[in-house]
Design a protein around this motif. Structure first.
Motif, mmCIF file in Angstrom:
data_model
loop_
_atom_site.group_PDB
_atom_site.id
_atom_site.type_symbol
_atom_site.label_atom_id
_atom_site.label_comp_id
_atom_site.label_asym_id
_atom_site.label_seq_id
_atom_site.Cartn_x
_atom_site.Cartn_y
_atom_site.Cartn_z
ATOM 1 N N LYS C 14 -9.128 -7.575 -70.523
ATOM 2 C CA LYS C 14 -9.694 -7.873 -69.211
ATOM 3 C C LYS C 14 -9.306 -6.788 -68.191
ATOM 4 C CE LYS C 14 -9.784 -11.863 -66.309
ATOM 5 N NZ LYS C 14 -8.935 -13.013 -66.002
ATOM 6 N N LEU C 15 -8.014 -6.431 -68.207
ATOM 7 C CA LEU C 15 -7.533 -5.409 -67.258
ATOM 8 C C LEU C 15 -8.268 -4.090 -67.461
ATOM 9 C CD1 LEU C 15 -3.674 -6.040 -67.435
ATOM 10 C CD2 LEU C 15 -5.122 -6.312 -65.397
ATOM 11 N N LEU C 16 -8.476 -3.731 -68.716
ATOM 12 C CA LEU C 16 -9.125 -2.450 -69.012
ATOM 13 C C LEU C 16 -10.621 -2.522 -68.711
ATOM 14 C CD1 LEU C 16 -7.207 -1.704 -72.318
ATOM 15 C CD2 LEU C 16 -7.203 -0.193 -70.318
ATOM 16 N N GLU C 17 -11.228 -3.639 -69.062
ATOM 17 C CA GLU C 17 -12.671 -3.782 -68.806
ATOM 18 C C GLU C 17 -12.972 -3.780 -67.319
ATOM 19 O OE1 GLU C 17 -14.376 -6.182 -72.720
ATOM 20 O OE2 GLU C 17 -13.749 -7.309 -70.943
ATOM 21 N N GLU C 18 -12.116 -4.466 -66.569
ATOM 22 C CA GLU C 18 -12.344 -4.539 -65.115
ATOM 23 C C GLU C 18 -11.798 -3.312 -64.400
ATOM 24 O OE1 GLU C 18 -10.529 -8.233 -64.044
ATOM 25 O OE2 GLU C 18 -12.096 -9.433 -65.024
ATOM 26 N N LYS C 19 -11.332 -2.350 -65.168
ATOM 27 C CA LYS C 19 -10.813 -1.078 -64.641
ATOM 28 C C LYS C 19 -9.656 -1.285 -63.647
ATOM 29 C CE LYS C 19 -14.241 1.911 -66.171
ATOM 30 N NZ LYS C 19 -14.085 1.525 -67.576
ATOM 31 N N LYS C 20 -8.958 -2.388 -63.821
ATOM 32 C CA LYS C 20 -7.779 -2.592 -62.969
ATOM 33 C C LYS C 20 -6.680 -1.627 -63.378
ATOM 34 C CE LYS C 20 -8.431 -7.175 -61.211
ATOM 35 N NZ LYS C 20 -8.516 -8.548 -61.710
ATOM 36 N N VAL C 21 -6.679 -1.284 -64.655
ATOM 37 C CA VAL C 21 -5.752 -0.257 -65.147
ATOM 38 C C VAL C 21 -6.504 0.651 -66.122
ATOM 39 C CG1 VAL C 21 -3.694 -1.727 -64.988
ATOM 40 C CG2 VAL C 21 -4.963 -1.618 -67.126
ATOM 41 N N ASP C 22 -5.963 1.853 -66.296
ATOM 42 C CA ASP C 22 -6.522 2.774 -67.294
ATOM 43 C C ASP C 22 -5.736 2.710 -68.592
ATOM 44 O OD1 ASP C 22 -8.398 3.600 -65.559
ATOM 45 O OD2 ASP C 22 -7.416 5.491 -65.004
ATOM 46 N N LEU C 23 -4.549 2.127 -68.518
ATOM 47 C CA LEU C 23 -3.665 2.180 -69.688
ATOM 48 C C LEU C 23 -2.846 0.903 -69.760
ATOM 49 C CD1 LEU C 23 -2.536 4.196 -71.914
ATOM 50 C CD2 LEU C 23 -0.671 4.612 -70.318
ATOM 51 N N VAL C 24 -2.709 0.399 -70.974
ATOM 52 C CA VAL C 24 -1.797 -0.724 -71.198
ATOM 53 C C VAL C 24 -0.717 -0.272 -72.170
ATOM 54 C CG1 VAL C 24 -1.555 -3.091 -72.058
ATOM 55 C CG2 VAL C 24 -3.627 -2.420 -70.819
ATOM 56 N N TYR C 67 3.346 7.986 -65.887
ATOM 57 C CA TYR C 67 1.946 7.863 -65.480
ATOM 58 C C TYR C 67 1.798 7.798 -63.965
ATOM 59 C CZ TYR C 67 1.531 7.390 -70.411
ATOM 60 O OH TYR C 67 1.611 7.673 -71.744
ATOM 61 N N ASN C 68 2.834 8.247 -63.244
ATOM 62 C CA ASN C 68 2.771 8.248 -61.785
ATOM 63 C C ASN C 68 1.600 9.064 -61.268
ATOM 64 O OD1 ASN C 68 4.875 6.597 -61.311
ATOM 65 N ND2 ASN C 68 6.387 8.195 -60.931
ATOM 66 N N ASN C 69 1.299 10.148 -61.962
ATOM 67 C CA ASN C 69 0.245 11.025 -61.469
ATOM 68 C C ASN C 69 -1.111 10.750 -62.107
ATOM 69 O OD1 ASN C 69 2.010 12.371 -59.735
ATOM 70 N ND2 ASN C 69 2.746 13.659 -61.421
ATOM 71 N N ALA C 70 -1.162 9.717 -62.944
ATOM 72 C CA ALA C 70 -2.452 9.361 -63.536
ATOM 73 C C ALA C 70 -3.324 8.773 -62.440
ATOM 74 C CB ALA C 70 -2.238 8.351 -64.656
ATOM 75 N N PRO C 71 -4.640 8.992 -62.530
ATOM 76 C CA PRO C 71 -5.497 8.492 -61.450
ATOM 77 C C PRO C 71 -5.510 6.965 -61.342
ATOM 78 C CG PRO C 71 -6.810 9.454 -63.247
ATOM 79 C CD PRO C 71 -5.378 9.757 -63.543
ATOM 80 N N GLY C 72 -5.463 6.283 -62.489
ATOM 81 C CA GLY C 72 -5.574 4.822 -62.453
ATOM 82 C C GLY C 72 -4.240 4.123 -62.590
ATOM 83 N N GLY C 73 -4.325 2.820 -62.686
ATOM 84 C CA GLY C 73 -3.119 2.022 -62.812
ATOM 85 C C GLY C 73 -2.664 1.891 -64.248
ATOM 86 N N THR C 74 -1.438 1.399 -64.415
ATOM 87 C CA THR C 74 -0.861 1.221 -65.737
ATOM 88 C C THR C 74 -0.310 -0.193 -65.841
ATOM 89 O OG1 THR C 74 -0.226 3.540 -65.740
ATOM 90 C CG2 THR C 74 0.839 2.133 -67.375
ATOM 91 N N ALA C 75 -0.648 -0.852 -66.932
ATOM 92 C CA ALA C 75 -0.062 -2.167 -67.182
ATOM 93 C C ALA C 75 1.026 -2.013 -68.229
ATOM 94 C CB ALA C 75 -1.126 -3.137 -67.680
ATOM 95 N N VAL C 76 2.049 -2.848 -68.113
ATOM 96 C CA VAL C 76 3.152 -2.740 -69.058
ATOM 97 C C VAL C 76 3.603 -4.131 -69.480
ATOM 98 C CG1 VAL C 76 4.913 -2.614 -67.246
ATOM 99 C CG2 VAL C 76 5.390 -1.624 -69.487
ATOM 100 N N VAL C 77 3.882 -4.267 -70.760
ATOM 101 C CA VAL C 77 4.372 -5.537 -71.283
ATOM 102 C C VAL C 77 5.896 -5.526 -71.185
ATOM 103 C CG1 VAL C 77 4.521 -7.023 -73.327
ATOM 104 C CG2 VAL C 77 2.413 -5.725 -72.866
ATOM 105 N N VAL C 78 6.447 -6.540 -70.501
ATOM 106 C CA VAL C 78 7.906 -6.571 -70.338
ATOM 107 C C VAL C 78 8.490 -7.920 -70.729
ATOM 108 C CG1 VAL C 78 7.958 -4.849 -68.479
ATOM 109 C CG2 VAL C 78 7.802 -7.275 -67.899
#
Lengths: 347, 280, 320
Positions: C14-24, C67-78
Motif C-alpha cells: 500500500k505504501l509503495l503503491e500510494e507512493k508514500k514511500v519509495d523504499l521499504v 536514504y536521507n538524500n533520496a527524493p522519496g520517503g523510506t519505510a522501515v520495519v522495527v
C-alpha cells in the motif's frame, strides 16, 4: 608415501612432545570461541570441533607482525630486523584452511618479490591436518576443489576412525616427523583404515546442503565488470565492517604503519587490513577509486572468484563458510555465486 | 631472483630541498651506502616507498632520471600524514627508501618517435623522469621532437619552473606549452584547462607517442581528446596512482581488476587500460 | 486471518503503491533456515520477499540515514528495541520525521540463529514458527523443533524493556504485555561485585580477542559521525595495531562516546565475531545513568535529553 596409525590414547603424549620440541599451534577453546593458539601441551587442545571461528592463517600471516624495529633521531638511523621463524607445528587444522595456505603461497612467494617473514614461517612449519567428521550447513569446500578429508597442503593428515587416527604421510617433512616420533606413529597394516577413510570421505561428501557451482561464473566476470547485480541488496545491507575479510582464510591484504614506543624508537608493523573499509583505497589527496559499498563488495567477490584465478590460477575461496556464518547481515558468497550463475545463464 | 627482504628500506639522507610551490617540495636523496646508490637501477617512471620513521611509508614517484647522476629526486606534495612530516624535514636528515618499483615507461618502444608529454598539476613529477631521460645528452638523438604541455591551477602551483622556462627549452627540437586555470597578473602564457588546450595545440598522431599524467579527471578527459585527435590506443601512455602499502603486489589495495598498479603498472597504454575495469 | 508477514506485505504494498514511500526496508528469508536478512523493496511487486518471525535480529533503523538524500520517503520495519533507535536518530537530527514511515511490529523475542541452526537437520526448509509463550516451535520439512526462550533467545531479549515499538506509524500485530525485569542488570551487578583487578582481568581477556573489525561500531545505529575518530589518520588517535592497549582504548572510547545515546538494541553484542560481551559495557552505563539521574533508556520516548548531552543552568556542578 606411507601411512601410519596413532591410537587416540596417545594423542596427548604426541601433543606434549610436539609442544616441547616445536612452537605448537592447535585449536583451543576460549570461552565460546574455538581459536588457534600457541599451546604448551595437550591439556588445552580441542580436537573435537567443527570449524574454528578464526582460521589458522595467523600462523603464517599474524594479524600484527613486526617487520623491523628502528631507532631514529633525525640524523641517525638504525634498523633491526627480527630473527627468522622458529620451528613450528600447526596441528589439527581442517583441510579447507590448509588449502587456503596454498592460496597464500604465490602471493608471498612471488616471482619478483618474496617475503622473508612469510617464507621463514612457511619453511619452518609442519602442517598436520585433521579430516572433518561433520559437514556444517554453511560448508561448501567441495565446490572449491577441496573436500572434508582432502590431503592437499598437509604434511600429515590425520583422520579419526574409531579409537584411532589414520595418518597419511604426504610430504618429506611429514615423513621426517613420523620417523622422529615413531613410537607414537605406529607402523601397522592400514589397509582397513584407508578403506574406512574413503568411506568417511564418501559419506561426508553426500552431506553438503549448499549447492554451489562455479561453472561459467568466471567467464561471466571476464566479460562483465558492470552488472546491475552489484547495485542490489548486498551493497545496501553491507555495513562495511571487516568481519568477512578477517575470518577469511584466504584474505591476505595488509596495512603497514609505524608504532612508536617513544625515545626515538619504534616498530614497523604490518597488520591485517580489509578491502571492505572505505579508507582502504582512500588516497591522501581525497580520491577514492572504490568510493561506495558497491565497488568494494564487487571487488571482494571478484577477487575471490576471478582476480585470484587470473593471477595465480587458483580460486580465492576454499568454501570454509566462515563469512557466511559471521556476516552480521547475511551476505553470502554462495548466494552471490549462484545468483551470478543465473545472470550468466540468462545473458 | 626474488628479493625476499623487500619490505625493509635502505637508510638515505636528504641532500637538497627545493621549494616548488606552496605545498610542493623536491627532495634530493642519496643512499648512505654508496653501493646501493650505484646499483639501485631505477628506470624512468618507477616509484619508491619513502619512510619517515614514526610515521610510516608512502609511495612517491622518482622524478629524476638515472641519466642525471647518482641521486634520487622526489617531488612531494603535502597532502597526507607522511608527506606533511617530510615537508618539515631538513637537509641532512635521514629517511628510508625502498624500491625501485613498478614497470616504468617503455622508453625502448618510444625510440625514433616524437614525444608529446601532457602533465596536469603535480603529475609533472612522474613524467619528468622520462623527459629528462629522453632529453639527456646520452639519448637525445634516439628520440624525435619532444613537446611538453603542462597545466597548473595557478602560477604558484607551476612545478619545476626553471626546467619549463630554461632547461628544457634550451635543448634542441623541444617545445614547451604551459597553461594555468585562471588569469593572473604577471602570467603571459595560455589560460585555461588542459583538455581544451590540447585540442588547441592539436598534436598530430603521425609517428608520435603521447605520455599523459594527471589527476583521474584529467586522465579521463585527456584520453577522450587524444582519441578525437586520431591517436590510437597504443600511442597513448599514462601512469596511474593508487593507494599502496607494500608496492610488492601483496598488500592488495592497488588492484584494478586483476592487475596490481604497483607491480604491473603504474605505466599503462590506453590499449591496456581499456582491458581493465575503470576503477582507478 | 492473515499472519504477520502477510499483513506486513499488505502494508508495504500500500505504501509503495500510494507512493508514500519509495523504499521499504524489512526482513526477508536469509540463506540459512534460521536466519533472516535485510531486504530493500522498491516496488509493490517486490513485497512478497517480506517476512517476519523470531529470526529478525537486525536493527534496520541503522539504514535509514543512507536514504536521507533520496527524493522519496523510506519505510522501515522495527521491533521495540529498534524503535528506540528511530527516536534517537530523530533526536540527533540524523533523519527527518516526514521522510520516514515506521512500521512497528511487537516482538516476543529473537532467537540466536546459530544455536537454533545447530539443532535442525541441515538443508531443511522452514514451514512455520509458532510462539507458545515460553518457547517457539519451528516447523520444518524435516520435523518440528522446540526452542525454549530461556535458552535460545538473544541475551538482550531476555530482559526486553519494550516488546512494543515506542514509535510507530503503522503497527502490525497485537500489543504484547510489558514485563519489568528485575534481573535486567544482573550480569552487570555480578561484574560490579568483582574487585578492581578481577574486573580488569575480565575485560582484558575479552578485549585481547578483539580483531578490530569495527562491526560493533558500524552496526551501531547511534554511531553516526561522518569521520570516525578511529579512522582518522591525522592525528592517529588509536593505532591499527591490535593489542590489549589499543583494543581497550577503542572499546572504552566507543562505550563513552555512545553513553547516554546507546539505545541498548544489543546489535554490537550480536555481531561481534569474537563474542565479546559488549552489551555489558553499555548496560553498565545505562544502570549508572538510571541510578544517578533516574534516566530511562535513551530512545524510550521522543525528545529525551540525555543527562550527559544536555545542559541545565540549575546544574549543581560548579564548573558548568
Amino acid at each position: 608415501m606411507e601411512s601410519r596409525v596413532v591410537n587416540k590414547g596417545q594423542i596427548s603424549e604426541l601433543l606434549d612432545k610436539l609442544a616441547k620440541d616445536y612452537n605448537l599451534f592447535a585449536p583451543v577453546k576460549d570461552e565460546t570461541m574455538t581459536l588457534f593458539r600457541r599451546v604448551s601441551g595437550a591439556q588445552d587442545v580441542l580436537l573435537d570441533y567443527n570449524n574454528s571461528d578464526i582460521s589458522p592463517k595467523g600462523c603464517f600471516l599474524p594479524q600484527n607482525e613486526k617487520t623491523f624495529s628502528y631507532m631514529y633521531t633525525g640524523d641517525s638511523l638504525e634498523i633491526n630486523k627480527p630473527e627468522g621463524a622458529q620451528k613450528t607445528v600447526l596441528f589439527g587444522a581442517r583441510p579447507c584452511d590448509i588449502k587456503a595456505v596454498l592460496t597464500f603461497d604465490p602471493v608471498f612467494e612471488g616471482v619478483k618479490f618474496g617475503d622473508e617473514y612469510y617464507s621463514s614461517k612457511r619453511e619452518n612449519s609442519i602442517i598436520i591436518g585433521l579430516s572433518c567428521t561433520k559437514v556444517l550447513s554453511t560448508c561448501f569446500c567441495y565446490a572449491m576443489g577441496g573436500g572434508p578429508c582432502d590431503i592437499t597442503g598437509s604434511d600429515l593428515l590425520l583422520t579419526e576412525i574409531g579409537d584411532k587416527y589414520y595418518v597419511e604421510v604426504i610430504t618429506e617433512k611429514g615423513q621426517a616427523l613420523v620417523d622422529a616420533y615413531s613410537q607414537i606413529f605406529a607402523k601397522q597394516d592400514t589397509a582397513q583404515l584407508a578403506k574406512d577413510k574413503d568411506e568417511l570421505a564418501k559419506k561426508l561428501s553426500g552431506e553438503f546442503v549448499r549447492k554451489v557451482d562455479l561453472t561459467g561464473v568466471k567467464e561471466l566476470m571476464d566479460n562483465n565488470f558492470e552488472l546491475p547485480y552489484w547495485s542490489g541488496d548486498d551493497q545496501k545491507k553491507c555495513i562495511s565492517c571487516g568481519i568477512c575479510t578477517y575470518v577469511c582464510p584466504t584474505c591476505h591484504c595488509f596495512d603497514i604503519f609505524d608504532y612508536t614506543t617513544g625515545d626515538f624508537t619504534g616498530d614497523r608493523i604490518r597488520c591485517w587490513d580489509s578491502c571492505m573499509y572505505p579508507e582502504y583505497t582512500l588516497e591522501a589527496g581525497g580520491h577514492n577509486p572504490r568510493p561506495t559499498r558497491k565497488e568494494r563488495i564487487r571487488n571482494r567477490f571478484m577477487h575471490k572468484i576471478k582476480y585470484h584465478l587470473d593471477r595465480y590460477n587458483m580460486v580465492g575461496c576454499v568454501g570454509c563458510g566462515r563469512c557466511v556464518i559471521k556476516c552480521p547481515v547475511n551476505i553470502d558468497i554462495t548466494k552471490i555465486i549462484n545468483d551470478l550463475k543465473e545472470v550468466a545463464q540468462n545473458a | 631472483m626474488p628479493n625476499p627482504t623487500a619490505l625493509t628500506p635502505y637508510p638515505a639522507t636528504i641532500t637538497k630541498i627545493d621549494v616548488e610551490a606552496g605545498d610542493t617540495k623536491t627532495f634530493t636523496v642519496v643512499f648512505d651506502d654508496p653501493e646501493i646508490m650505484e646499483n639501485f637501477g631505477n628506470q624512468p617512471g618507477q616509484v619508491c616507498m619513502l619512510s619517515a620513521f614514526g610515521e610510516g611509508e608512502s609511495t612517491i614517484s622518482i622524478t629524476s632520471s638515472p641519466t642525471r647522476g647518482k641521486f634520487l629526486e622526489f617531488c612531494v606534495r603535502r597532502v597526507g600524514r607522511l608527506t606533511s612530516v617530510l615537508h618539515q624535514m631538513e637537509v641532512g636528515q635521514k629517511i628510508g627508501v625502498r624500491g625501485p618499483y613498478g614497470n616504468g615507461f617503455p622508453y625502448e618502444m618510444m625510440k625514433g618517435k616524437d614525444l608529446f608529454f601532457i602533465g596536469g598539476g603535480s603529475a609533472l613529477a612522474p613524467i619528468r623522469s622520462l623527459i629528462d631521460y629522453v632529453l639527456s645528452d646520452q639519448y637525445r638523438s634516439d628520440y624525435g621532437r619532444v613537446e611538453i604541455l603542462y597545466g597548473a591551477r595557478s602560477m604558484d602551483d607551476v612545478l619545476f619552473k626553471s626546467d619549463l622556462a630554461e632547461r628544457w627549452p634550451a635543448i634542441q627540437n623541444t617545445k614547451i606549452y604551459t597553461t594555468i586555470d585562471r588569469p593572473e597578473e604577471g602570467w603571459n602564457g595560455h589560460v585555461g584547462f588542459v583538455p581544451p588546450f590540447i585540442e588547441e595545440v592539436a598534436p598530430t598522431p603521425e609517428n608520435k607517442i603521447v605520455i599523459l599524467a594527471g589527476p583521474p579527471i584529467l586522465i579521463k578527459l585527456g584520453l577522450a581528446v587524444m582519441e578525437k585527435l586520431g591517436f590510437k590506443d597504443e600511442q597513448i601512455i599514462t601512469t596511474l596512482e593508487m593507494r599502496m602499502k607494500c608496492c610488492l603486489g601483496k598488500c592488495g589495495r592497488c588492484n584494478v581488476g586483476s592487475k596490481f598498479i604497483c607491480v604491473d603498472g603504474p605505466v599503462f597504454s590506453l590499449a591496456q587500460l581499456k582491458e581493465m575495469p575503470p576503477e582507478y | 486471518m492473515m499472519n504477520l508477514a502477510q499483513q506486513l506485505q499488505e502494508q508495504a504494498k500500500k505504501l509503495l503503491e500510494e507512493k508514500k514511500v519509495d523504499l521499504v526496508i524489512g526482513f526477508g528469508q536469509g540463506t540459512e533456515l534460521a536466519r533472516n536478512t535485510p531486504v530493500f523493496i522498491d516496488s509493490p511487486e517486490g513485497v512478497s520477499a517480506l517476512t517476519w518471525g523470531p529470526f529478525c535480529a537486525n536493527n534496520l533503523a541503522k539504514y535509514l540515514s543512507d536514504y536521507n538524500n533520496a527524493p522519496g520517503g523510506t519505510a522501515v520495519v522495527v521491533k521495540g528495541c529498534d524503535a528506540r533507535s528511530v527516536n534517537r536518530l530523530l533526536d540527533d537530527n540524523q533523519i527527518l520525521r516526514e521522510k520516514v514511515v515506521v512500521i512497528g511490529v511487537p516482538c516476543p523475542g529473537q532467537l540466536e540463529w546459530q544455536k537454533v541452526s545447530a539443532e535442525i537437520k541441515p538443508g531443511s526448509t522452514l514451514k512455520e514458527v509458532v510462539d507458545n509463550g515460553d518457547s517457539y516451535t519451528v516447523k520444518t520439512d524435516s520435523g518440528d523443533y522446540s526452542f525454549s526462550k530461556k535458552d535460545y533467545l538473544l541475551h538482550r531479549c531476555l530482559v526486553c524493556e519494550n516488546p512494543n515499538p515506542v514509535i510507530s506509524d503503522i503497527t502490525i500485530g497485537k500489543e504484547l504485555p510489558v514485563k519489568n525485569y528485575e534481573e535486567r542488570f544482573a550480569e552487570v551487578q555480578d561484574l560490579e561485585k568483582l574487585a578492581v583487578n578481577e574486573k580488569s582481568a575480565y575485560w582484558d581477556k575479552q578485549f585481547t580477542r578483539c580483531l578490530r573489525c569495527y562491526a560493533c561500531r558500524n552496526v551501531c545505529s547511534v554511531c553516526t559521525c561522518e569521520v570516525c575518530v578511529f579512522d582518522q589518520m591525522m592525528p592517529m588517535w588509536v593505532s591499527k595495531r591490535t593489542n590489549l592497549s589499543e583494543n581497550t582504548a577503542f572499546h572504552i572510547t566507543r562505550a563513552f562516546h555512545v553513553a547516554g545515546r546507546c539505545v541498548d538494541c544489543g546489535e554490537c553484542d550480536r555481531v561481534c565475531p569474537m563474542d565479546i560481551p559488549l552489551r555489558k559495557l553499555n548496560v553498565k552505563i545505562h544502570k549508572d545513568l538510571g541510578d544517578l539521574f533516574n534516566s530511562p533508556t535513551p530512545g524510550t520516548e521522543p525528545g529525551l535529553i540525555s543527562p550527559l548531552g544536555g545542559f541545565s543552568p540549575g546544574d549543581p556542578e560548579e564548573f558548568m
